[in-house]
Design an enzyme around this catalytic site. Structure first.
Site, PDB file in Angstrom:
ATOM      1  N   LYS A 131       0.872  -1.241   0.102  1.00  0.00           N
ATOM      2  CA  LYS A 131       0.061   0.258   0.267  1.00  0.00           C
ATOM      3  C   LYS A 131       0.840   1.400   0.170  1.00  0.00           C
ATOM      4  O   LYS A 131       0.644   2.147  -0.878  1.00  0.00           O
ATOM      5  CB  LYS A 131      -0.914   0.066   1.192  1.00  0.00           C
ATOM      6  CG  LYS A 131      -1.520   1.255   1.558  1.00  0.00           C
ATOM      7  CD  LYS A 131      -2.777   1.510   0.308  1.00  0.00           C
ATOM      8  CE  LYS A 131      -3.179   2.938   0.748  1.00  0.00           C
ATOM      9  NZ  LYS A 131      -3.911   3.324  -0.656  1.00  0.00           N
ATOM     10  N   LYS A 169       2.299  10.868   4.638  1.00  0.00           N
ATOM     11  CA  LYS A 169       2.492   9.883   5.658  1.00  0.00           C
ATOM     12  C   LYS A 169       2.943   8.502   4.885  1.00  0.00           C
ATOM     13  O   LYS A 169       3.987   7.863   5.164  1.00  0.00           O
ATOM     14  CB  LYS A 169       1.516   9.612   6.555  1.00  0.00           C
ATOM     15  CG  LYS A 169       1.432   8.201   7.292  1.00  0.00           C
ATOM     16  CD  LYS A 169       0.058   7.406   7.336  1.00  0.00           C
ATOM     17  CE  LYS A 169      -0.831   7.617   6.621  1.00  0.00           C
ATOM     18  NZ  LYS A 169      -1.959   6.638   6.480  1.00  0.00           N
TER      19      LYS A 169
END
Ligand code: NAD
Length: 296
Positions: free
Chosen positions: A171, A240
């Site tokens: 991811k 992030k």
């Protein structure tokens, strides 16, 4: 009580609320929890009952977490109200985009309490969550994967990526690709526009040529050219993920210079745009930072 059983859902934000609704829509009873009252309202509108955190844990053998990051995941997993209320043998599925190194450690920590933690982050955005067409990348052993599969498949297409942490790894790497091509696509389109070309026409050409990507096929047409900048995915959440990916790449010894540079550029934009900006607003930031050149 439903024949499908109960599922706990912690984190009812942009993604969590529609994902919880998908699960409930397939016959499960869903108990939700979020620290924010706004999120409770959103969940109620989606037909999800919000209860206290310990009730989520008590009522459910499977609990899904859809939180901003590993810090939030660790705070829920470290909350005695949650862990003490979970039944022995419970399965916790972290669907947030978390840091795989921390996920592996958290999985070891909760295993001491006979709780299994696996990762199953998603791609496909708010639209995919609403339609139940997410790509769900799972990090788990075979037994936990089989147990999670019936619930996960209510939200989209499920792929076993590898052992615990593998979902979070792929991811983060995916989002580094996504953010980097959004940035360079925007540089190209803004430059073409200032050179006198029509971005619609350029996109039409890119989308049947080798420059196409999710940025040319989806983000630019739907969130930039419309002026809405409302994809529902925050610029700081993307940053992030990029930082997780760059750290991972660094730890493998692969030279990650382009990814690191894209991350540094993205960090500058996020600093100016603020924590609430949508990730597609980096295009507006780039436009604002374009300077007029003297006429030849
Ligand atoms: P969001 O900020 O909209 O939702 C997060 C929710 O978690 C909020 O409602 C917040 O109140 C809640 N929360 C935070 N700390 C909590 C805690 N300790 N206990 C309970 N609730 C808590 O974020 P989102 O866009 O829904 O994203 C969730 C995750 O999914 C992130 O990791 C993000 O990177 C990832 N993701 C988002 C998208 C997207 O398009 N938005 C797409 C794929 C993946």
């Amino acid at each position: 009580m439903s024949e499908f059983g109960t599922v706990g859902f912690v984190g009812l934000g942009h993604m969590g609320a529609p994902m919880a609704r998908q699960i409930a829509g397939h016959g499960y009873v869903v108990f939700g929890y979020d620290v924010s009252e706004v999120a409770h309202g959103r969940a109620a509108a989606a037909g999800i009952e919000a209860v206290e955190l310990d009730d989520v844990a008590k009522q459910s053998e499977i609990v899904i977490l859809m939180l901003p990051d590993s810090n939030a995941v660790a705070s829920v997993l470290g909350d005695a109200r949650f862990l003490d209320a979970l039944s022995e043998g419970a399965l916790v599925i972290d669907m947030s985009s978390s840091d795989p190194i921390r996920t592996r450690q958290l999985a070891r920590d909760v295993a001491e309490r006979q709780v299994t933690l696996i990762d199953a982050p998603v791609s496909g955005g708010v639209a995919g969550a609403e339609k139940g067409t997410l790509t769900i990348m799972v990090g788990a052993d075979e037994a936990a994967f089989r147990r999670a599969h019936p619930v996960l498949k209510t939200m989209g297409r499920v792929v076993l990526a590898g052992p615990v942490g593998a979902g979070h790894t792929v991811k983060a790497l995916n989002n580094l690709l996504s953010a980097t091509h959004l940035w360079v696509t925007s540089e190209a389109l803004l430059a073409g526009e200032r050179f006198g070309l029509d971005p619609q026409v350029m996109l039409e050409i890119f989308n049947t040529s080798s420059g196409r990507s999710g940025s040319t096929e989806n983000k630019w047409p739907n969130f930039v050219l419309t002026g809405s900048f409302d994809s529902g995915f925050g610029a700081s959440l993307m940053l992030k993920d990029m930082q997780i990916a760059v750290n991972l790449i660094g730890s493998t010894g692969v030279p990650g210079s382009l990814g690191a540079e894209a991350t540094a550029l993205w960090a500058r934009a996020v600093e100016d745009l603020g924590p609430r900006a949508d990730h597609t607003e980096v295009v507006a930031w780039l436009r604002d930072h374009s300077v007029d050149q003297p006429e030849e």
